[in-house]
Write a protein that holds these residues in place. Structure first.
Motif, PDB file in Angstrom:
ATOM      1  N   SER A 139       0.863  -1.178   0.000  1.00 37.61           N
ATOM      2  CA  SER A 139       0.000   0.000   0.000  1.00 37.61           C
ATOM      3  C   SER A 139       0.896   1.222   0.000  1.00 37.61           C
ATOM      4  N   TYR A 236      -3.344   9.520   5.594  1.00 38.89           N
ATOM      5  CA  TYR A 236      -4.464   8.688   6.029  1.00 38.89           C
ATOM      6  C   TYR A 236      -4.931   8.997   7.451  1.00 38.89           C
ATOM      7  N   THR A 300      -7.489   0.443   1.168  1.00 40.18           N
ATOM      8  CA  THR A 300      -8.112   1.740   0.866  1.00 40.18           C
ATOM      9  C   THR A 300      -9.357   1.984   1.713  1.00 40.18           C
ATOM     10  N   SER A 304      -7.424   3.721   4.728  1.00 33.45           N
ATOM     11  CA  SER A 304      -7.415   4.958   3.933  1.00 33.45           C
ATOM     12  C   SER A 304      -6.104   5.173   3.193  1.00 33.45           C
ATOM     13  N   TYR A 306      -3.417   4.266  -0.183  1.00 33.33           N
ATOM     14  CA  TYR A 306      -3.522   4.103  -1.623  1.00 33.33           C
ATOM     15  C   TYR A 306      -3.229   2.661  -2.018  1.00 33.33           C
ATOM     16  N   LEU A 314     -11.084   3.516  -5.213  1.00 37.22           N
ATOM     17  CA  LEU A 314     -10.511   4.330  -4.154  1.00 37.22           C
ATOM     18  C   LEU A 314     -11.563   4.772  -3.146  1.00 37.22           C
ATOM     19  N   LYS A 315     -11.114   4.969  -1.924  1.00 36.96           N
ATOM     20  CA  LYS A 315     -11.982   5.550  -0.915  1.00 36.96           C
ATOM     21  C   LYS A 315     -12.348   6.971  -1.333  1.00 36.96           C
TER      22      LYS A 315
END
Length: 350
Positions: A139, A236, A300, A304, A306, A314-315
């Motif tokens: 991530s 995040y 995600t 939160s 990437y 995506l969120k």
């Protein structure tokens, strides 16, 4: 942890000093509650530098999905990497799950990580795997400036980390210099500007009397309540707080510099398999799950972060990685942790 202890831990990672911490800050556990139902020979042992609250549910999820039982030792990424160097071939670890690329790079440089199959390293977006195939990102996260729009609305227009050095922000900047994410930023600063350039920047920051916090979340809280005007965090943390209190109840905002600047570093969490592991196949299945649609969606939706694999939804509120212009520093160059810590101590920030 004392400064002395952390210095030894990071020196062990980057300079082959085999004086590592004893892992007293780590906790042992298993994703299935440690009931011992699986034979020891089948269990994949994970050293995780990622917080249990963030990834514990994912490890339970992947254990059920892959059928691979896991046991997890949680701790600081740099400390765990130092411990892995000290343990050498005696280690019980099969998989290292790191909070940042620097600790993975340090282990890879000392030959402690095996070469991953191309099906794993080739699954991620270009630039998010070790060029030699020793680790792969799971991530990604962006460094941002959290700011209070009532106190420093101009932050929204900043394009360089140098702008926070303006004397108007004396005593109004929050940082966490003992946190791995800040240290990775400083390492990127050193790579980008050289030792003298990084020392000058940090000295000017110190002269601006920043407020010191232990964690990113505490910085964000301080920005939100007006204790400081701005702070350096990972993106995040803002999304986590917004989820917790609601968008209408959060004052702080975040700004990504969106330029080739060390302050716009996009770093990664990632994983590598220990050289000589007898559970390499099971460890590989764990990484494969982390890179699957289910695993990437977890990162995600729940943390939160990437995703590092294309095609993941995506969120809400996250900008696609492809649309971000971040620092051009090669993540493989973030492994000089000992030098970074020494510089932070030299300028008086730790």
């Amino acid at each position: 942890m004392t400064l002395r202890a952390r210095s030894l831990a990071i020196a062990a990672v980057a300079a082959l000093t085999l004086t590592a911490c004893g892992g007293s800050d780590s906790t042992d556990g298993s994703a299935d509650g440690g009931d011992g139902s699986a034979a020891d020979g089948d269990v994949v042992t994970i050293y995780s530098g990622r917080n249990e609250n963030l990834v514990g549910p994912l490890l339970e999820q992947l254990e059920e999905a892959t059928g691979t039982p896991v046991e997890v030792r949680y701790g600081d990424s740099a400390e765990l990497a130092a411990q892995l160097l000290e343990e050498g071939e005696r280690t019980e670890a099969d998989l290292f799950f790191s909070q940042d690329a620097g600790a993975l790079g340090a282990l890879a440089n000392e030959g402690r990580l095996a070469t991953l199959d191309e099906s794993l390293t080739g699954a991620v977006i270009d630039g998010y795997a070790d060029e030699e195939g020793h680790w792969v990102a799971t991530s990604a996260r962006a460094r941002v400036i959290a700011y209070n729009p009532d106190l420093a609305p101009e932050v929204a227009e900043m394009t360089s980390i140098d702008e926070i050095l303006d004397p108007q922000y004396r005593g109004q900047i929050g940082i966490a210099p003992t946190n791995a994410s800040f240290q990775s930023f400083v390492t990127a600063l050193r790579v980008d500007r050289g030792e003298d350039g990084a020392r000058d920047w940090l000295t000017r920051l110190q002269e601006n009397e920043p407020r010191i916090y232990e964690r990113n979340g505490l910085i964000l809280d301080a920005v939100d309540n007006g204790e400081v005007a701005l702070g350096l965090i990972n993106h995040y943390y803002w999304f986590e707080k917004a989820d917790e209190v609601g968008l209408d109840s959060i004052t702080a905002q975040i700004h990504f510099l969106n330029s080739d600047d060390p302050g716009a570093l996009i770093n990664v969490a990632g994983a590598g398999i220990l050289e000589g592991s007898e559970q390499s196949e099971g460890a590989a299945s764990i990484i494969e799950y982390m890179l699957s649609e289910e695993g990437q969606q977890y990162f995600t939706d729940e943390t939160s972060e990437y995703p590092v694999v294309d095609g993941i939804e995506l969120k809400e509120g996250l900008t696609p990685l492809a649309e971000l212009q971040g620092s051009s520093v090669d993540l493989n160059q973030l492994d000089s942790l000992a030098e970074t810590l020494a510089l932070l101590e030299e300028v008086g920030l730790t």
